[in-house]
Write an enzyme that holds these catalytic residues in place. Structure first.
Site, mmCIF file in Angstrom:
data_model
loop_
_atom_site.group_PDB
_atom_site.id
_atom_site.type_symbol
_atom_site.label_atom_id
_atom_site.label_comp_id
_atom_site.label_asym_id
_atom_site.label_seq_id
_atom_site.Cartn_x
_atom_site.Cartn_y
_atom_site.Cartn_z
ATOM 1 N N SER A 50 -1.194 42.542 13.488
ATOM 2 C CA SER A 50 -1.259 43.375 14.690
ATOM 3 C C SER A 50 -2.700 43.445 15.186
ATOM 4 O O SER A 50 -3.614 43.667 14.389
ATOM 5 C CB SER A 50 -0.791 44.801 14.369
ATOM 6 O OG SER A 50 0.372 44.759 13.574
ATOM 7 N N GLN B 75 2.590 46.870 21.312
ATOM 8 C CA GLN B 75 1.657 46.248 20.366
ATOM 9 C C GLN B 75 1.501 44.759 20.711
ATOM 10 O O GLN B 75 2.487 44.120 21.116
ATOM 11 C CB GLN B 75 2.214 46.372 18.938
ATOM 12 C CG GLN B 75 1.442 45.591 17.898
ATOM 13 C CD GLN B 75 2.025 45.747 16.499
ATOM 14 O OE1 GLN B 75 2.359 44.762 15.852
ATOM 15 N NE2 GLN B 75 2.151 46.967 16.001
ATOM 16 N N ASP C 228 5.319 50.579 13.255
ATOM 17 C CA ASP C 228 4.652 49.278 13.081
ATOM 18 C C ASP C 228 5.443 48.381 12.129
ATOM 19 O O ASP C 228 5.085 47.231 11.906
ATOM 20 C CB ASP C 228 3.230 49.492 12.525
ATOM 21 C CG ASP C 228 2.433 48.192 12.503
ATOM 22 O OD1 ASP C 228 1.590 48.018 11.610
ATOM 23 O OD2 ASP C 228 2.700 47.331 13.363
#
Ligand SMILES: CCCCCC(=O)SCCNC(=O)CCNC(=O)[C@H](O)C(C)(C)COP(=O)(O)OP(=O)(O)OC[C@H]1O[C@@H](n2cnc3c(N)ncnc32)[C@H](O)[C@@H]1OP(=O)(O)O
Length: 342
Positions: free
Chosen positions: A277, A327, A256
């Site tokens: 996110s 994502q 991430d």
């Protein structure tokens, strides 16, 4: 909090051999077997903070765990990768040694508060013959901040095996870390004062990940580029053979970092006013060591409606595809105002 061996953090262990079928091994033992030896102590000192702190959850009750924070982005929202990694640790606690994480799907539904710990409530959805599924709610102030489903599978080899080819890039030994690049820029005699502050702030961040950009950015030089990026990444510190589930949790943390920014690369005339996110999905394909250099290939196939879709592939140095992730993030931007030349 008692120091735990790497092997028991995720409640199971499997060696991270380079072949595709990890063999069950006992929990990690210091190389020479004497935990007080200088070598074992060195390993203990060098052990990654991801293992000793971030992913080392405290058990509060059956299927209820508590996680603390190590590094928090400047947004003062909890780093999404930390919440995903801790949720996967919690999910793995009740999953046997013969099962391996193969996928996870998460939604970030509220910002994480760095001032309080996170509770992880695990729901044992199903223990099937080959697949086991866990659902995890990350909770703060009595409300979920993340909902996550994770699936684990027994080893089931198959003649169907293929993968893309790993991009050809320079090895990490030929590249500089993000810190080395920043120090290089800071050493430029003609660097404007206003840039020094920002670069020194970046240097001060204690991110438990080492990063070597394959195409180093030219700081403060605004040029548009394709929404693609390549980094060599690895966890700081030593994790060792130990537990494949733990390496998946570290990879979830790493995946991430710097991913959403890929969608901003074609728009140097804009900066993020609000970026976060929204979801994160990840698939684990083979064994790997998250404390060894891996190539992180990032790309953004689409952006629109104040959102950006980004995808990543983590490659082992030997060219084996270790993990993939996708994502979507909210990206609210505003034009970058530059001082007039007049
Ligand atoms: C360094 C690596 C970072 C990697 C990325 C991450 O880890 S990010 C961390 C992980 N992800 C997250 O934390 C996201 C968690 N989820 C959420 O926070 C929430 O679901 C959400 C904000 C995405 C959506 O919630 P809501 O629909 O209620 O919120 P909404 O979108 O209306 O507003 C959210 C924030 O955007 C602002 N906002 C709203 N419209 C805006 C606009 N046109 N231009 C700019 N900003 C705007 C609001 O003021 C608010 O700021 P304020 O909130 O200031 O009032």
């Amino acid at each position: 909090m008692a120091e735990r061996k790497v092997g028991d953090i995720c409640g199971s262990s499997a060696s991270t051999t380079s072949d595709d079928h990890p063999k069950d091994t006992l929990d990690l033992k210091p190389e020479d077997g004497d935990p007080e030896s200088p070598e074992a102590q060195k390993d203990q000192d060098l052990k990654s903070v991801l293992v000793t702190s971030v992913l080392n959850l405290e058990e509060i009750d059956v299927d209820l765990y508590r996680g603390t924070h190590h590094w928090v982005p400047r947004t003062q929202r909890l780093f999404g990768g930390q919440i995903i990694g801790q949720a996967l640790v919690a999910a793995a606690k009740s999953v046997g040694d013969n099962l391996y994480a193969h996928s996870l799907h998460c939604y970030f539904v509220r910002a994480g508060d760095p001032k309080v710990p996170v509770l992880y409530q695990v729901d044992r959805i199903r223990d099937g013959r080959s697949f086991t599924v866990r659902s995890v709610r990350a909770i703060q102030h009595g409300q979920p901040i993340l909902i996550c489903q994770a699936s684990f599978q027994m080893l089931q080899p198959s003649p169907l095996q293929h993968q893309f080819t790993m991009p050809a890039v320079p090895p990490p030994e030929d590249l500089l870390t993000a810190e080395e690049l920043i120090r290089l820029y800071l050493s430029k005699p003609d660097l404007a004062e206003k840039y020094k502050l920002g670069l020194n702030k970046l240097l001060a961040i204690e991110v438990p990940i080492e990063i070597k950009p394959v195409n180093p950015p030219v700081f403060y030089k605004v040029t548009a580029s394709e929404p693609k990026n390549l980094f060599w990444v690895r966890a700081r510190g030593y994790i060792g053979e130990g537990n494949m589930k733990l390496h998946c949790c570290v990879a979830a943390y790493v995946s991430d970092f710097a991913l959403l920014g890929t969608a901003l690369l074609p728009y140097p005339g804009y900066r993020a006013q609000f970026a976060a996110s929204l979801d994160h999905a990840m698939w684990f394909h083979s064994t790997f060591r998250s404390d060894e250099w891996m190539l992180y290939e990032c790309e953004s196939p689409w952006a629109g409606g104040s959102r950006g879709l980004v995808q990543g592939r983590l490659w082992r140095r030997d060219g084996v595809l270790a993990a993939s992730c996708s994502q979507e993030g909210v990206l609210r931007v505003k034009p970058v105002t530059r001082p007039s030349k007049l």
